[in-house]
Write an enzyme that holds these catalytic residues in place. Structure first.
Site, PDB file in Angstrom:
ATOM      1  N   ARG A 179     -11.916  -0.276  -7.110  1.00 45.65           N
ATOM      2  CA  ARG A 179     -11.757   0.239  -5.742  1.00 45.65           C
ATOM      3  C   ARG A 179     -11.430   1.730  -5.721  1.00 45.65           C
ATOM      4  O   ARG A 179     -10.334   2.156  -5.363  1.00 45.65           O
ATOM      5  CB  ARG A 179     -10.683  -0.533  -4.975  1.00 45.65           C
ATOM      6  CG  ARG A 179     -10.951  -2.018  -4.877  1.00 45.65           C
ATOM      7  CD  ARG A 179      -9.929  -2.709  -3.983  1.00 45.65           C
ATOM      8  NE  ARG A 179     -10.176  -4.148  -3.902  1.00 45.65           N
ATOM      9  CZ  ARG A 179      -9.487  -4.994  -3.154  1.00 45.65           C
ATOM     10  NH1 ARG A 179      -8.490  -4.539  -2.401  1.00 45.65           N
ATOM     11  NH2 ARG A 179      -9.776  -6.279  -3.141  1.00 45.65           N
ATOM     12  N   ASP A 239       0.836  -1.201   0.000  1.00 44.42           N
ATOM     13  CA  ASP A 239       0.000   0.000   0.000  1.00 44.42           C
ATOM     14  C   ASP A 239       0.867   1.246   0.000  1.00 44.42           C
ATOM     15  O   ASP A 239       1.811   1.364   0.786  1.00 44.42           O
ATOM     16  CB  ASP A 239      -0.899   0.037   1.240  1.00 44.42           C
ATOM     17  CG  ASP A 239      -1.857  -1.140   1.304  1.00 44.42           C
ATOM     18  OD1 ASP A 239      -2.188  -1.694   0.226  1.00 44.42           O
ATOM     19  OD2 ASP A 239      -2.267  -1.509   2.415  1.00 44.42           O
ATOM     20  N   ASP A 276      -0.497  -3.534  -4.469  1.00 48.60           N
ATOM     21  CA  ASP A 276      -1.808  -3.676  -3.841  1.00 48.60           C
ATOM     22  C   ASP A 276      -2.563  -2.354  -3.961  1.00 48.60           C
ATOM     23  O   ASP A 276      -2.707  -1.829  -5.052  1.00 48.60           O
ATOM     24  CB  ASP A 276      -1.665  -4.144  -2.394  1.00 48.60           C
ATOM     25  CG  ASP A 276      -2.982  -4.658  -1.810  1.00 48.60           C
ATOM     26  OD1 ASP A 276      -3.932  -4.895  -2.576  1.00 48.60           O
ATOM     27  OD2 ASP A 276      -3.061  -4.827  -0.596  1.00 48.60           O
ATOM     28  N   ASP A 283      -5.369   2.430   1.532  1.00 46.90           N
ATOM     29  CA  ASP A 283      -6.146   1.378   2.198  1.00 46.90           C
ATOM     30  C   ASP A 283      -6.347   1.696   3.679  1.00 46.90           C
ATOM     31  O   ASP A 283      -5.385   2.005   4.398  1.00 46.90           O
ATOM     32  CB  ASP A 283      -5.423   0.032   2.072  1.00 46.90           C
ATOM     33  CG  ASP A 283      -5.697  -0.648   0.743  1.00 46.90           C
ATOM     34  OD1 ASP A 283      -6.277  -0.003  -0.148  1.00 46.90           O
ATOM     35  OD2 ASP A 283      -5.330  -1.833   0.592  1.00 46.90           O
TER      36      ASP A 283
END
Length: 524
Positions: free
Chosen positions: A242, A160, A189, A193
């Site tokens: 996302r 992240d 990733d 997050d």
């Protein structure tokens, strides 16, 4: 995940002695010289970061850690100005009273009251993520974080760019560029997050690009305890999905430009609520809905523009919001905000979003402007606003004296966001001034709650001996999230009579660690 090759930690006594060689320079002791520009709005409003503390300059990751560790405590305010490239080769673990760090990642763990600001020719975190855990009152501004991997070499922060987890409160991430060079198969990733109890976060004027995953709020369908996140004036470009993925909680998403979302966009799942307004969606697919699950979320939409957007058919694990983008719920947010028309969003975001763009913001009418560098200057009154639910007039600094009548807190329950070792939420409702609750840092919230609704119009916050000084605070309706009052200092706080089952006192800034001995509640 952490870098495979751990570095030997620097002991606390060696921190200052090695500061110069590690790229750390003390600049000032006055908070007035702090580099943060503007103020946070949205759910992170009131976040002050390192305002009021020392300002230092760092040119390596080790120097950033050394600056944190050299503080007298983990709550001492500090602003760290960063210039240059921060990477694995110059980021070691450092130990000290004011930190808990690790090699191969910029670690903000168990701390509060910190600003990290890119200055000069810019700050780039190259293949090195920023990890925030068990922390509060953090500002990250004007930095680039790129190519952080969870697999391959080197790895950092679980892949992240910026990750937050485990009781994180009041974080403002502003004017940053977060980017990867591919998706999960290439070792990357998420760019942004948040998981496991993260609240009151704003991501503003950011660029997120060239990644398989923009970011998530909640790591699984059972991780629904995070929320109250604002996303505004950001550019999401060439992202597979996302933008964000939201599980539980509330997200307010406005005035963002979405360009080339390849598989899906805002994914509201597992009971989440997304307020989606005046965004510009362009050359994208399935920009809003519930995807890849049968556990649905909801959304409220208004004023969005769809420019060459395509939609999938509904199925057992996909519920796209389009083509009508009709609302499926209503969502209230407890703050006012500027709202640009969606038609100008691509232009205003292009002129303002990202690191090293001059830290300009929209004036609320599609024109870029540069805010004051003083982090304590209030944001001007918005020209276009959405009122908070059940609007009330914020009260001034509380007055002294004890209200008359029955203290409704005696016999009630209590909970909160965090607590220091040896303290308890229940201590604020036990009628004793010798016991108290303290947050784990200088900010946090504590609530009084009942099994059936009570009418409350006044609270009394009483501090214990040795308490730090409470700065700014908010009183919230714990049932709806509405702001009942704002102000500063401890004492008696009045607001319009409200029927509720839970009332929350949220400390958004303080000097030292407050000790709340009693949280008294009164009907009038």
């Amino acid at each position: 995940m952490r870098a495979a090759r751990a570095r030997r930690p620097l002991a606390a006594g060696a921190t200052l002695a090695l500061a110069a060689t590690m790229g750390l320079t003390a600049l000032a002791t006055s908070g007035a010289q702090a580099a943060v520009t503007g103020t946070a709005n949205g759910f992170a409003a009131g976040t002050t970061g390192g305002a009021g503390g020392q300002t230092v300059r760092a040119t390596t990751g080790t120097a950033i850690h050394a600056a944190l560790c050299a503080r007298p405590s983990k709550t001492t305010p500090i602003t760290i100005e960063v210039e240059g490239t921060i990477n694995h080769g110059n980021t070691s673990q450092v130990s000290g009273a004011g930190c808990s760090t690790a090699a191969g990642v910029i670690e903000l763990k168990g701390i509060s009251n910190v600003s990290i600001v890119g200055v000069g020719s810019g700050a780039t975190f190259d293949q090195l993520g920023i990890h925030i855990r068990d922390s509060s009152n953090i500002i990250i501004q004007n930095v680039t974080v790129k190519n952080v991997k969870k697999s391959g070499s080197p790895t950092s922060n679980g892949g992240d760019a910026i990750g937050m987890e485990s009781t994180v409160r009041n974080v403002w991430v502003d004017h940053v560029t977060l980017e990867a060079s591919g998706g999960e198969s290439a070792g990357y990733d998420g760019l942004f997050d948040l998981k496991n109890d993260v609240e009151n976060v704003t991501l503003s004027y950011a660029i997120l690009r060239n990644s398989g995953r923009g970011g998530l709020i909640g790591s699984s369908e059972s991780d629904t305890g995070s929320g109250n996140i604002t996303f505004h004036h950001n550019l999401y470009s060439n992202i597979d999905s996302r933008t964000p993925l939201l599980r539980g909680g509330v997200a307010h998403i406005y005035n963002n430009h979405y360009l080339n979302l390849n598989e899906s966009g805002i994914n509201s799942r597992a009971g989440a609520k997304a307020k989606v307004e005046n965004n510009y969606f362009e050359d994208s697919k399935d920009v809003l809905g519930t995807f890849y699950t049968d556990q649905a979320g909801t959304w409220q939409t208004a004023g969005n523009i769809l420019d060459n957007v395509t939609w999938s058919a509904k199925s057992s694990d996909a519920n796209p919001a389009g083509p009508s983008m009709a609302s499926t719920t209503t969502v209230s947010v407890p703050y006012s905000y500027r709202l640009d028309g969606a038609s100008c969003v691509p232009a205003i975001v292009s002129q303002t979003a990202g690191a090293n763009k001059g830290l300009r913001v929209s004036d609320g009418s599609c024109t870029p402007t540069t805010p004051s560098p003083n982090p304590t200057t209030p944001v001007p009154t918005p020209t276009t606003t959405t009122p908070a639910p059940n609007p009330t007039t914020p009260v001034p600094t509380p007055t002294s004296g004890t209200p008359t009548g029955t203290n409704l807190s005696i016999g009630a329950g209590a909970d909160g966001s965090s607590k220091a070792d040896g303290t308890s939420y229940g201590n604020v409702v036990d009628g004793s001034l010798s016991t108290y609750w303290s947050p784990s840092g200088s900010t946090g919230k504590v609530s009084v709650k009942w099994g059936s609704a009570k009418t409350v119009s006044k609270i009394n916050i009483r501090t214990a001996s040795g308490s730090g000084t409470i700065g700014s605070w908010r009183v919230l309706n714990g049932d709806s999230g509405a702001v009942l009052a704002t102000g500063s200092g401890a004492g008696v706080i009045s607001f319009a009579s409200t029927s509720l089952k839970k009332v929350t006192f949220e400390i958004t800034s303080a000097s030292g660690t407050p000790r709340i001995a009693e949280f008294e509640t009164y009907a009038g």
